[in-house]
Design a protein around this motif. Structure first.
Motif, PDB file in Angstrom:
ATOM      1  N   LEU A  34       0.843  -1.192   0.000  1.00 57.87           N
ATOM      2  CA  LEU A  34       0.000   0.000   0.000  1.00 57.87           C
ATOM      3  C   LEU A  34       0.883   1.248   0.000  1.00 57.87           C
ATOM      4  CD1 LEU A  34      -2.415  -0.948   2.936  1.00 57.87           C
ATOM      5  CD2 LEU A  34      -2.731  -1.428   0.507  1.00 57.87           C
ATOM      6  N   ALA A  35       0.491   2.227  -0.773  1.00 60.73           N
ATOM      7  CA  ALA A  35       1.168   3.524  -0.788  1.00 60.73           C
ATOM      8  C   ALA A  35       0.269   4.508  -1.501  1.00 60.73           C
ATOM      9  CB  ALA A  35       2.520   3.442  -1.472  1.00 60.73           C
ATOM     10  N   ARG A  36       0.588   5.772  -1.382  1.00 59.73           N
ATOM     11  CA  ARG A  36      -0.236   6.787  -2.041  1.00 59.73           C
ATOM     12  C   ARG A  36      -0.105   6.738  -3.559  1.00 59.73           C
ATOM     13  NH1 ARG A  36       1.573  11.738   1.619  1.00 59.73           N
ATOM     14  NH2 ARG A  36       3.467  10.562   1.323  1.00 59.73           N
ATOM     15  N   ARG A  37       1.084   6.397  -4.044  1.00 62.35           N
ATOM     16  CA  ARG A  37       1.317   6.406  -5.491  1.00 62.35           C
ATOM     17  C   ARG A  37       1.443   4.981  -6.024  1.00 62.35           C
ATOM     18  NH1 ARG A  37       6.070  10.343  -5.003  1.00 62.35           N
ATOM     19  NH2 ARG A  37       5.444  10.492  -2.852  1.00 62.35           N
ATOM     20  N   LYS A  38       0.358   4.488  -6.583  1.00 64.98           N
ATOM     21  CA  LYS A  38       0.307   3.102  -7.053  1.00 64.98           C
ATOM     22  C   LYS A  38       1.303   2.819  -8.165  1.00 64.98           C
ATOM     23  CE  LYS A  38      -2.944  -0.440  -8.538  1.00 64.98           C
ATOM     24  NZ  LYS A  38      -2.476  -0.750  -9.868  1.00 64.98           N
ATOM     25  N   GLU A  39       1.585   3.815  -8.996  1.00 66.18           N
ATOM     26  CA  GLU A  39       2.499   3.566 -10.113  1.00 66.18           C
ATOM     27  C   GLU A  39       3.867   3.102  -9.620  1.00 66.18           C
ATOM     28  OE1 GLU A  39       2.412   7.886  -9.040  1.00 66.18           O
ATOM     29  OE2 GLU A  39       0.843   6.519  -9.713  1.00 66.18           O
ATOM     30  N   ARG A  40       4.291   3.539  -8.462  1.00 59.67           N
ATOM     31  CA  ARG A  40       5.569   3.073  -7.899  1.00 59.67           C
ATOM     32  C   ARG A  40       5.479   1.607  -7.482  1.00 59.67           C
ATOM     33  NH1 ARG A  40       8.308   7.531  -3.970  1.00 59.67           N
ATOM     34  NH2 ARG A  40       9.061   8.880  -5.625  1.00 59.67           N
ATOM     35  N   LEU A  41       4.297   1.199  -7.070  1.00 61.22           N
ATOM     36  CA  LEU A  41       4.113  -0.177  -6.614  1.00 61.22           C
ATOM     37  C   LEU A  41       3.939  -1.166  -7.752  1.00 61.22           C
ATOM     38  CD1 LEU A  41       1.588   0.554  -3.735  1.00 61.22           C
ATOM     39  CD2 LEU A  41       4.070   0.288  -3.546  1.00 61.22           C
ATOM     40  N   ASP A  42       3.419  -0.680  -8.879  1.00 53.14           N
ATOM     41  CA  ASP A  42       3.140  -1.572 -10.003  1.00 53.14           C
ATOM     42  C   ASP A  42       4.383  -2.316 -10.477  1.00 53.14           C
ATOM     43  OD1 ASP A  42       0.426  -1.043  -9.987  1.00 53.14           O
ATOM     44  OD2 ASP A  42       0.566   0.527 -11.513  1.00 53.14           O
ATOM     45  N   SER A  43       5.527  -1.640 -10.528  1.00 52.58           N
ATOM     46  CA  SER A  43       6.744  -2.323 -10.987  1.00 52.58           C
ATOM     47  C   SER A  43       7.182  -3.368  -9.966  1.00 52.58           C
ATOM     48  CB  SER A  43       7.860  -1.329 -11.275  1.00 52.58           C
ATOM     49  OG  SER A  43       8.249  -0.656 -10.104  1.00 52.58           O
TER      50      SER A  43
END
Length: 84
Positions: free
Chosen positions: A19-28
């Motif tokens: 979980l984080a505010r910016r999903k695009e960072r998590l997608d990778s």
């Protein structure tokens, strides 16, 4: 909780939810875990918003069942803190 920790938990067979505010960072991160044969899910959530975190937890429980262990890395810390 940190990409290295998430990847290691996935290597050990855990289903990892980040979980984080910016999903695009998590997608990778999720793509890397899945490419290595693991199971992972990313959710965009402001972790300072208790209601948003509860909603995400409910969604995760519906998909994967009850969490057996969780950790958080609060701002300003360098290591995960077990929460259950």
């Amino acid at each position: 909780m940190g990409a290295v920790t998430a990847e290691r938990l996935a290597e050990l067979g855990a289903t990892v939810v980040v979980l984080a505010r910016r999903k695009e960072r998590l997608d990778s991160l999720v793509k890397n875990i899945e490419a290595a044969g693991g199971t992972a899910l990313a959710r965009a959530v402001d972790v300072t918003d208790r209601d948003a975190v509860q909603t995400a937890a409910d969604q995760v429980a519906e998909r994967f069942g009850k969490a057996r262990w969780s950790a958080t890395s609060p701002p300003g810390t360098s290591s995960p803190t077990p929460t259950s």
